[in-house]
Design an enzyme around this catalytic site. Structure first.
Site: not given
Ligand code: PEP
Length: 253
Positions: A9-11, A95, A97, A167, A173, A213, A234-235
């Site tokens: 997920n590049w957001k 999600h 967010e 999640e 994040g 994470s 994500g990151g």
């Molecule tokens: C996400 O937002 O779906 C996610 C898992 O982010 P991160 O890996 O950066 O925690």
């Protein structure tokens, strides 16, 4: 046997050229015989361009959200048909967010899940508890509410195109990853709740990804839990080498 699935997920990150370069590096690193499903979910404006880059490779394209109606006067919104035409097979829905920053409700998530599935897409449904909910030991109540609300009314065929992503909001994040045991407990609980309402064949077939994470360092411990069927990243999905290392961790026995 559930196939392992790793999605990035590049957001709201990357320029167009960064997105194309990242997609090319991911596509180059996934062999046609890779036993893991790998998908990237770039921002809306880059979908078609990234779709062209990954086309012909084993890497699938996904979007980060979708509207709950199929078409019409919804300024700024994007329909499932548009996503499909841009090359998307997958769409992330619910999600945290969006739930927490934009007030997306369980009812809206259920509506989006239905519309996307009716339009032939595969859905990655996100759910998970906040830190305050975990501190009050409410996580299982939250899982049950979110999963039942999001899945209400789905047919057996639609379940075959649904993936759940657990999640925990406190892990997204933040660098605070759930332990493999915490992830396994949550996934097993969600699967058991699905079994109670929808029966064992559906519960056993639905893939449940962990997100929050995930890094190359912690991926193997998480991905080798019996009910952890992959990762939503994500990151670490913004660095091709890290994302590919996580996908590789899913392939290792
Ligand atoms: C996400 O937002 O779906 C996610 C898992 O982010 P991160 O890996 O950066 O925690």
């Amino acid at each position: 046997m559930r196939t392992k699935f790793v999605a990035g997920n590049w957001k709201m990150n990357t320029t167009l050229s960064e997105a194309k370069a990242l997609a090319a590096a991911v596509a180059k690193g996934v062999s046609p015989t890779c036993p893991v499903i790998v998908a990237v979910c770039p921002p809306f404006p880059w979908l078609a361009a990234v779709g062209e880059v990954v086309s012909g490779s084993p890497v699938a394209l996904g979007a980060q959200d979708v509207h709950f109606e199929k078409k019409g006067a919804y300024t700024g919104e994007v329909s499932p048909a548009m996503l499909k035409e841009a090359g998307c097979k997958y769409v992330i829905i619910g999600h945290s967010e969006r739930r927490h920053q934009l007030g997306e409700s369980d009812a809206a998530v259920n509506h989006k899940v239905h519309t996307a599935l009716e339009e032939g897409m595969h859905v990655i449904l996100c759910m998970g508890e906040t830190l305050a909910e975990r501190e009050r030991n409410l996580q299982e109540r939250v899982f049950q509410r979110q999963v039942y609300a999001a899945c209400a009314g789905l047919s057996d065929e639609q379940f075959s195109r649904l993936t759940i992503a657990y999640e925990p909001v406190w892990a997204i994040g933040t660098g605070k990853v759930a332990t493999p045991e915490q992830a396994q407990t949550a996934h097993a609980f969600v699967r058991e709740r699905l079994r109670v309402v929808y029966g064992a064949p559906i519960a056993n077939a639905v893939s449940i990804l962990y997100g929050g994470s995930v890094t190359p360092e912690n991926a193997a411990g998480l991905l080798h839990q019996p009910d952890v069927d992959g990762a939503l990243v994500g990151g670490a999905s913004l660095k091709a080498d890290q994302f590919l290392a996580i996908a590789n961790a899913a392939t290792a026995p």
